[in-house]
Design a protein around this motif. Structure first.
Motif, mmCIF file in Angstrom:
data_model
loop_
_atom_site.group_PDB
_atom_site.id
_atom_site.type_symbol
_atom_site.label_atom_id
_atom_site.label_comp_id
_atom_site.label_asym_id
_atom_site.label_seq_id
_atom_site.Cartn_x
_atom_site.Cartn_y
_atom_site.Cartn_z
ATOM 1 N N PRO A 1 0.810 -1.223 0.000
ATOM 2 C CA PRO A 1 0.000 0.000 0.000
ATOM 3 C C PRO A 1 0.845 1.276 0.000
ATOM 4 C CG PRO A 1 -0.481 -1.323 1.974
ATOM 5 C CD PRO A 1 0.521 -2.056 1.166
ATOM 6 N N LEU A 2 1.999 1.240 0.694
ATOM 7 C CA LEU A 2 2.855 2.432 0.708
ATOM 8 C C LEU A 2 3.465 2.693 -0.664
ATOM 9 C CD1 LEU A 2 4.631 2.137 4.186
ATOM 10 C CD2 LEU A 2 3.041 3.912 3.440
ATOM 11 N N VAL A 3 3.871 1.631 -1.350
ATOM 12 C CA VAL A 3 4.424 1.802 -2.697
ATOM 13 C C VAL A 3 3.337 2.305 -3.648
ATOM 14 C CG1 VAL A 3 5.389 0.573 -4.689
ATOM 15 C CG2 VAL A 3 6.283 0.120 -2.404
ATOM 16 N N LYS A 4 2.136 1.775 -3.493
ATOM 17 C CA LYS A 4 1.031 2.199 -4.357
ATOM 18 C C LYS A 4 0.699 3.674 -4.161
ATOM 19 C CE LYS A 4 -3.567 0.849 -5.829
ATOM 20 N NZ LYS A 4 -4.675 -0.092 -5.660
ATOM 21 N N SER A 5 0.739 4.109 -2.901
ATOM 22 C CA SER A 5 0.344 5.496 -2.640
ATOM 23 C C SER A 5 1.493 6.494 -2.776
ATOM 24 C CB SER A 5 -0.266 5.619 -1.241
ATOM 25 O OG SER A 5 0.709 5.354 -0.247
ATOM 26 N N ARG A 6 2.733 6.064 -2.509
ATOM 27 C CA ARG A 6 3.845 7.008 -2.504
ATOM 28 C C ARG A 6 5.016 6.621 -3.387
ATOM 29 N NH1 ARG A 6 4.192 9.335 3.599
ATOM 30 N NH2 ARG A 6 1.972 9.663 3.833
ATOM 31 N N GLY A 7 4.901 5.514 -4.101
ATOM 32 C CA GLY A 7 5.965 5.116 -5.026
ATOM 33 C C GLY A 7 7.245 4.732 -4.306
ATOM 34 N N THR A 8 8.366 5.224 -4.838
ATOM 35 C CA THR A 8 9.675 4.902 -4.270
ATOM 36 C C THR A 8 9.782 5.335 -2.814
ATOM 37 O OG1 THR A 8 10.646 5.174 -6.457
ATOM 38 C CG2 THR A 8 12.154 5.198 -4.601
ATOM 39 N N VAL A 9 9.250 6.492 -2.497
ATOM 40 C CA VAL A 9 9.287 6.975 -1.117
ATOM 41 C C VAL A 9 8.546 5.999 -0.201
ATOM 42 C CG1 VAL A 9 8.561 8.837 0.436
ATOM 43 C CG2 VAL A 9 9.531 9.378 -1.798
ATOM 44 N N GLY A 10 7.473 5.412 -0.670
ATOM 45 C CA GLY A 10 6.723 4.436 0.115
ATOM 46 C C GLY A 10 7.544 3.190 0.412
ATOM 47 N N LEU A 11 8.310 2.733 -0.572
ATOM 48 C CA LEU A 11 9.165 1.570 -0.361
ATOM 49 C C LEU A 11 10.249 1.880 0.671
ATOM 50 C CD1 LEU A 11 9.948 -1.314 -1.108
ATOM 51 C CD2 LEU A 11 11.346 -0.364 -2.946
ATOM 52 N N VAL A 12 10.862 3.039 0.548
ATOM 53 C CA VAL A 12 11.896 3.437 1.508
ATOM 54 C C VAL A 12 11.282 3.595 2.898
ATOM 55 C CG1 VAL A 12 13.596 5.206 2.088
ATOM 56 C CG2 VAL A 12 13.306 4.512 -0.291
ATOM 57 N N LEU A 13 10.081 4.150 2.966
ATOM 58 C CA LEU A 13 9.391 4.313 4.239
ATOM 59 C C LEU A 13 9.092 2.955 4.879
ATOM 60 C CD1 LEU A 13 8.088 6.211 6.295
ATOM 61 C CD2 LEU A 13 6.008 6.141 4.903
ATOM 62 N N ALA A 14 8.644 1.992 4.086
ATOM 63 C CA ALA A 14 8.364 0.650 4.612
ATOM 64 C C ALA A 14 9.641 0.021 5.167
ATOM 65 C CB ALA A 14 7.767 -0.230 3.517
ATOM 66 N N ASN A 15 10.755 0.188 4.467
ATOM 67 C CA ASN A 15 12.033 -0.337 4.953
ATOM 68 C C ASN A 15 12.467 0.368 6.235
ATOM 69 O OD1 ASN A 15 13.198 -2.482 3.295
ATOM 70 N ND2 ASN A 15 12.945 -1.011 1.637
ATOM 71 N N THR A 16 12.245 1.671 6.306
ATOM 72 C CA THR A 16 12.601 2.432 7.506
ATOM 73 C C THR A 16 11.803 1.948 8.705
ATOM 74 O OG1 THR A 16 13.128 4.350 6.135
ATOM 75 C CG2 THR A 16 12.781 4.755 8.479
ATOM 76 N N ILE A 17 10.531 1.720 8.507
ATOM 77 C CA ILE A 17 9.679 1.209 9.583
ATOM 78 C C ILE A 17 10.182 -0.153 10.048
ATOM 79 C CG2 ILE A 17 7.348 0.366 10.112
ATOM 80 C CD1 ILE A 17 6.331 2.652 8.227
ATOM 81 N N SER A 18 10.551 -1.007 9.099
ATOM 82 C CA SER A 18 11.059 -2.335 9.451
ATOM 83 C C SER A 18 12.355 -2.254 10.253
ATOM 84 C CB SER A 18 11.289 -3.169 8.192
ATOM 85 O OG SER A 18 10.069 -3.449 7.566
ATOM 86 N N MET A 19 13.261 -1.395 9.828
ATOM 87 C CA MET A 19 14.527 -1.247 10.559
ATOM 88 C C MET A 19 14.268 -0.700 11.961
ATOM 89 S SD MET A 19 17.072 -2.376 8.869
ATOM 90 C CE MET A 19 16.070 -3.611 8.085
ATOM 91 N N ALA A 20 13.342 0.225 12.078
ATOM 92 C CA ALA A 20 13.013 0.780 13.394
ATOM 93 C C ALA A 20 12.422 -0.298 14.296
ATOM 94 C CB ALA A 20 12.039 1.948 13.244
ATOM 95 N N GLN A 21 11.572 -1.148 13.748
ATOM 96 C CA GLN A 21 10.985 -2.227 14.537
ATOM 97 C C GLN A 21 12.064 -3.199 15.017
ATOM 98 O OE1 GLN A 21 8.190 -3.654 11.632
ATOM 99 N NE2 GLN A 21 6.471 -2.659 12.674
ATOM 100 N N ARG A 22 12.994 -3.534 14.142
ATOM 101 C CA ARG A 22 14.077 -4.438 14.527
ATOM 102 C C ARG A 22 14.934 -3.804 15.622
ATOM 103 N NH1 ARG A 22 16.115 -7.699 9.261
ATOM 104 N NH2 ARG A 22 17.838 -8.087 10.678
ATOM 105 N N SER A 23 15.208 -2.513 15.504
ATOM 106 C CA SER A 23 15.997 -1.822 16.529
ATOM 107 C C SER A 23 15.272 -1.798 17.861
ATOM 108 C CB SER A 23 16.309 -0.393 16.085
ATOM 109 O OG SER A 23 17.182 -0.390 14.995
#
Length: 125
Positions: free
Chosen positions: A57-79
């Motif tokens: 959904p993030l990629v669909k709504s925000r494109g490349t920024v959405g993909l980077v945002l999803a990865n950022t959220i994942s890294m934050a969760q792991r941290s």
């Protein structure tokens, strides 16, 4: 304009990636049993599942920024999980280094590790 937004998002991702690297390196360094590593692996699997749910959904709504945002959220969760793990370690007796016997054992182990590293480097040279 899209490139600027993507690069800005990537800067935030890089910070999250660095934080994750430091916290996970520490956790893998203190994990002492297969059970602890298993819990960490399970947490990573959960984060991967969350990523799989939020990325499309993030990629669909925000494109490349959405993909980077999803990865950022994942890294934050792991941290966050790694910091939780480290907090639990330091609040337990095994993480408490208070008596001189433990300090001596740690110093002795560090000396052995340093000696082994130097031997390995000497062989490589």
């Amino acid at each position: 304009e899209k490139a600027i937004a993507a690069l800005s998002a990537f800067c935030m991702y890089t910070a999250a990636l660095a934080m994750n690297g430091m916290t996970e390196a520490f956790v893998y360094g203190i994990a002492q049993s297969g059970d602890e590593v298993g819990k960490l692996s399970f947490a990573h699997a959960c984060v991967g599942g969350i990523f799989a749910l939020i990325a499309p959904p993030l990629v669909k709504s925000r494109g490349t920024v959405g993909l980077v945002l999803a990865n950022t959220i994942s890294m934050a969760q792991r941290s966050i999980y790694s910091i939780y793990f480290a907090t639990m370690f330091f609040s337990s007796e095994q993480g408490c280094i208070s008596n001189s016997q433990n300090n001596g054992q740690i110093a002795q182990a560090r000396g052995k590790d340093q000696k082994q590293v130097m031997q390995n480097l000497t062989r490589l040279l």
